[in-house]
Design a protein around this motif. Structure first.
Motif, PDB file in Angstrom:
ATOM      1  N   TYR A 434       0.832  -1.213   0.000  1.00  0.00           N
ATOM      2  CA  TYR A 434       0.000   0.000   0.000  1.00  0.00           C
ATOM      3  C   TYR A 434       0.865   1.260   0.000  1.00  0.00           C
ATOM      4  N   SER A 435       1.960   1.211  -0.694  1.00  0.00           N
ATOM      5  CA  SER A 435       2.880   2.335  -0.782  1.00  0.00           C
ATOM      6  C   SER A 435       3.625   2.237  -2.104  1.00  0.00           C
ATOM      7  N   GLN A 436       4.059   3.397  -2.615  1.00  0.00           N
ATOM      8  CA  GLN A 436       4.903   3.426  -3.805  1.00  0.00           C
ATOM      9  C   GLN A 436       6.364   3.629  -3.437  1.00  0.00           C
ATOM     10  N   ASN A 437       6.638   3.778  -2.142  1.00  0.00           N
ATOM     11  CA  ASN A 437       7.989   4.123  -1.691  1.00  0.00           C
ATOM     12  C   ASN A 437       8.823   2.892  -1.345  1.00  0.00           C
ATOM     13  N   ASN A 438       9.065   2.041  -2.337  1.00  0.00           N
ATOM     14  CA  ASN A 438       9.896   0.879  -2.051  1.00  0.00           C
ATOM     15  C   ASN A 438      10.235   0.146  -3.341  1.00  0.00           C
ATOM     16  N   ALA A 439      11.162  -0.784  -3.215  1.00  0.00           N
ATOM     17  CA  ALA A 439      11.474  -1.763  -4.254  1.00  0.00           C
ATOM     18  C   ALA A 439      11.761  -3.063  -3.527  1.00  0.00           C
ATOM     19  N   ALA A 440      11.647  -4.175  -4.211  1.00  0.00           N
ATOM     20  CA  ALA A 440      11.849  -5.460  -3.550  1.00  0.00           C
ATOM     21  C   ALA A 440      12.369  -6.493  -4.537  1.00  0.00           C
ATOM     22  N   ALA A 441      13.083  -7.460  -3.995  1.00  0.00           N
ATOM     23  CA  ALA A 441      13.520  -8.625  -4.768  1.00  0.00           C
ATOM     24  C   ALA A 441      12.783  -9.842  -4.231  1.00  0.00           C
ATOM     25  N   LEU A 442      12.164 -10.602  -5.090  1.00  0.00           N
ATOM     26  CA  LEU A 442      11.409 -11.785  -4.702  1.00  0.00           C
ATOM     27  C   LEU A 442      12.139 -13.016  -5.211  1.00  0.00           C
TER      28      LEU A 442
END
Length: 746
Positions: A434-442
């Motif tokens: 619920y935010s646009q302030n991130n990045a992630a590796a899955l």
């Protein structure tokens, strides 16, 4: 001690030395508290090691075994063998011993083990019930993918005895739609949740991409043979997709089921017209009444179809807003010719996806710049149309350059070293957080990177080069060949730090003119950034092991401080490459020259891929980096590379420095310490002729404070109790000058 006892001690030492050099197989190991770290170079120990030898050398109880799970020989002709610990045929989580051999002789042994003795391996509940307990424990509502539970023995974070558990991986969403990927350990006897592990580590036709962060860059795209190009790199197997309003998958290996292709009619990907912001300035309805309990103002944007929207952007939720103005920024909603668009502000229930008190207004996309709107009901505001570069181009170019970096520097084909497919999802972080302030590796089976657009107020899109390099490196870490690095505590901080190390190195590789040691600088608007590798404390990260800003690894904050405590190895890497001078939080001074980034990155990569196990600590990274340096640059411990590695660790509070470290360890002539050496069950005396009392701290060789003392004029008795054998330093300050005395405990 009399002359006879001294002679016997010397003779005994000589005999031990002789036997050690004559031995033909591994007999003993240096181990403590579940960790092994031993340099065997020059000791002529045969490389033929089996599980029984390890059990005996570690003094483990009956039922414990070690089995070979991996053997590789690298370009330096060093053979690395990983032994996995089992107890009564049940795997012991994170317990891997690594041997490293060359020319038929052991060079070093390191890793982790668990003392398991008398543990029942019977099971009192079935795995179906255990899975239900695990799902309930983390609050999963919808399961995306099912994994078979595995029986594993673990040591709980509470430092209790070893327990038998079901290790259950769960991929799903909670009742708010937030993505969860965790491994839950359920006691097979009691059903107790013993541990929860986080699993989210939060491009062939050349084209010209006008990127958001990095200007004009060459990218590789895929041509359909007719009139369209897409962001797909066949050679590197990199695909970049638009996850806007896409559905999360409930099975398979794709994170989103209907993510869309980015396409273009030419090989030049120019900036395009996009709706960038909408604003509610005056509201006359009840949009701000009855908020709370899942009710929040929400901004919407898309193509109107009756009272609904077609192909909308992800909504922007105002969790803390109770009045005008409401500003929805960073939409990056690109305009298609011939399509009409509307915006809306509604009061939404985020739990059941219902909306009331809607304010809907048309958006005229003909002209660039700001415009005003009204809806005929007294509600009004503004919106902004601009010509902008697509941040997805940054992700596509950035991952391609990251791929090239690993191939060129380390001959590593993709994150897994086997040419694995890579997917970028732009605008895919919102449904996860619920935010646009991130990045992630899955990690597997998805092997994807996910990026947010930023909030448009404080942050830009999270597809900057150091971020793409950082996230890709998380996948490299999880495929390091040794089980990756647990995303918790010191192992998690190492996980984050290696991602920063190589994220920064990739910028120096691909954008050298603008490279520096700040992480996330292009993401933050103005002069902000996420972390500084050259000055961690400037953003309240520690630069000394367990020093200022250190977060307890047992805390609930950030999985035990993984993003904060990464400042320590980050600073080590910076100092190793660049050198530096200063005084750390242990009052130890340092002043040495770095060995350059090219050598530093080789040492860091070899440490990560050859010497760290799943539960690695900073001490393991310290020891592993020294072994990696010897592998790469030879066994001369006075060589510049070895000395720099050691000094850089000393500067951040681990190990001891060498002669090139700035000399602050001055002995005060008014202080005498005796007996020295001192027995572990005795005490020593600090005799002081100082005219005043001073505070002193006793440090071990890892730079950890183990005692705090007050030295008064006269005789001061200091019990050794609790200190293991080794060299310690007593550090104190007199009139602004630092003094250090050594004490040896045997």
């Amino acid at each position: 001690m009399n002359f006879k006892s001294i002679s016997m001690l010397v003779a005994s030492t000589a005999l031990t030395f002789s036997l050690a050099h004559a031995q033909e197989s591994l007999q003993t190991l240096n181990f403590k508290d579940g960790r092994v770290a031993q340099n065997l170079r020059g000791q002529k120990v045969l490389a033929s090691v089996d599980g029984n030898m390890l059990v005996k050398a570690l003094g483990l109880a009956e039922g414990n075994t070690f089995r070979v799970v991996k053997t590789t020989t690298d370009k330096l002709n060093i053979t690395h063998t990983n032994f996995q610990q089992y107890y009564n045929d049940v795997i012991v989580s994170g317990a891997v011993i690594m041997t490293h051999a060359k020319d038929g002789l052991l060079q070093s042994v390191n890793g982790h083990y668990l003392e398991v003795n008398g543990l029942s391996t019977s099971v009192s509940m079935d795995d179906t019930r255990a899975t239900g307990i695990a799902q309930e424990a983390i609050g999963v509502k919808t399961v995306m993918r099912n994994y078979a539970p595995e029986l594993q023995i673990i040591k709980p974070a509470t430092d209790e005895a070893a327990v038998m558990t079901y290790a259950i991986r769960i991929d799903g969403t909670n009742d708010q739609g937030v993505l969860l990927m965790k491994r839950v350990y359920i006691d097979v006897q009691s059903g107790k949740v013993q541990d929860v592990e986080e699993l989210i580590a939060h491009t062939d036709v050349d084209g010209t991409a006008h990127t958001f962060h990095s200007g004009q860059r060459t990218i590789t795209t895929d041509f359909d043979g007719v009139n369209s190009y897409r962001l797909y790199d066949n050679a590197r197997k990199i695909q970049t997709l638009d996850a806007t309003n896409a559905d999360q998958a409930t099975s398979g290996t794709n994170l989103f089921t209907n993510a869309k292709e980015y396409t273009n009619s030419t090989t030049e990907w120019l900036p395009r017209k996009a709706i960038m912001s909408t604003r509610l300035s005056v509201a006359t309805n009840n949009i701000f009444t009855g908020l709370g309990g899942g009710m929040f103002p929400v901004a919407l944007l898309g193509t109107p179809v009756g009272t609904d929207f077609e192909d909308p952007s992800w909504p922007q939720v105002f969790f803390n807003s109770t009045t005008t103005p409401l500003r929805a920024q960073g939409w990056f909603h690109f305009v298609n010719p011939g399509s009409s668009y509307s915006g809306a502000f509604v009061k939404a229930n985020v739990f059941n996806n219902s909306a009331t008190d809607s304010i809907i207004f048309p958006i005229n996309t003909a002209n660039l710049g700001p415009s005003t709107w009204t809806d005929g009901n007294g509600n009004s505001g503004t919106y902004l149309i601009d010509s902008v570069a697509n941040p997805a181009l940054d992700a596509h170019w950035g991952i391609a350059r990251t791929y090239d970096y690993y191939v060129e520097k380390f001959s590593r084909d993709s994150y897994d070293g086997q040419g694995g497919r890579i997917i970028n999802y732009m605008n895919g972080i919102f449904p996860m957080a619920y935010s646009q302030n991130n990045a992630a590796a899955l990690q597997a089976p998805y092997n994807s990177m996910v990026y947010g657009f930023g909030d448009g107020i404080y942050t830009n899109p999270f597809s900057a080069l150091d971020v793409t390099g950082h996230e890709y490196t998380h996948l490299v870490i999880s495929n390091n060949g040794n089980g990756g690095l647990r995303y918790q505590g010191e192992a998690g901080a190492l996980n984050e730090s290696f991602a920063d190390m190589f994220g920064a190195s990739i910028v120096f590789y691909a954008k050298p003119a603008s490279a520096n040691w700040r992480i996330g600088e292009e993401v933050y608007m103005g002069s902000g950034y996420m972390r500084s590798m050259s000055n961690p404390k400037i953003v309240s990260n520690p630069n000394t092991y367990k020093g200022q800003y250190w977060v307890s690894t047992s805390s609930n904050q950030d999985n035990g401080g993984v993003h904060t405590n990464s400042g320590v190895p980050n600073y080590w890497y910076y100092l190793l490459a660049e050198g530096g001078s200063g005084t750390n939080d242990n009052n130890y001074g340092y002043n040495f020259t770095g060995i350059g980034l090219e050598k530093a990155e080789k040492i860091a990569y070899r440490t990560l891929t050859e010497y760290l196990t799943y539960n690695a600590t900073f001490a393991d990274a310290f020891a592993g980096s020294l072994q990696a340096t010897i592998d790469l640059f030879g066994a001369d411990t006075t060589a510049a590379e070895y000395v720099a590695v050691k000094n850089a660790w000393y500067a951040v509070g681990l190990g001891e420095g060498s002669v090139s470290v700035k000399e602050v360890k001055t002995i005060n002539p008014n202080i005498d310490i005796y007996p020295n050496p001192v027995a572990a069950n005795a005490s020593f005396t600090i005799q002081s002729k100082l005219d005043k009392a001073v505070s002193a701290t006793v440090y071990n060789t890892l730079g950890q404070a183990v005692k705090v003392l007050t030295i008064k004029n006269g005789s001061n008795n200091v019990p050794v109790g609790g200190l293991s054998a080794g060299v310690y330093t007593v550090s104190f300050n007199v009139d602004g000058k630092q003094y250090v005395h050594k004490v040896t405990v045997f």
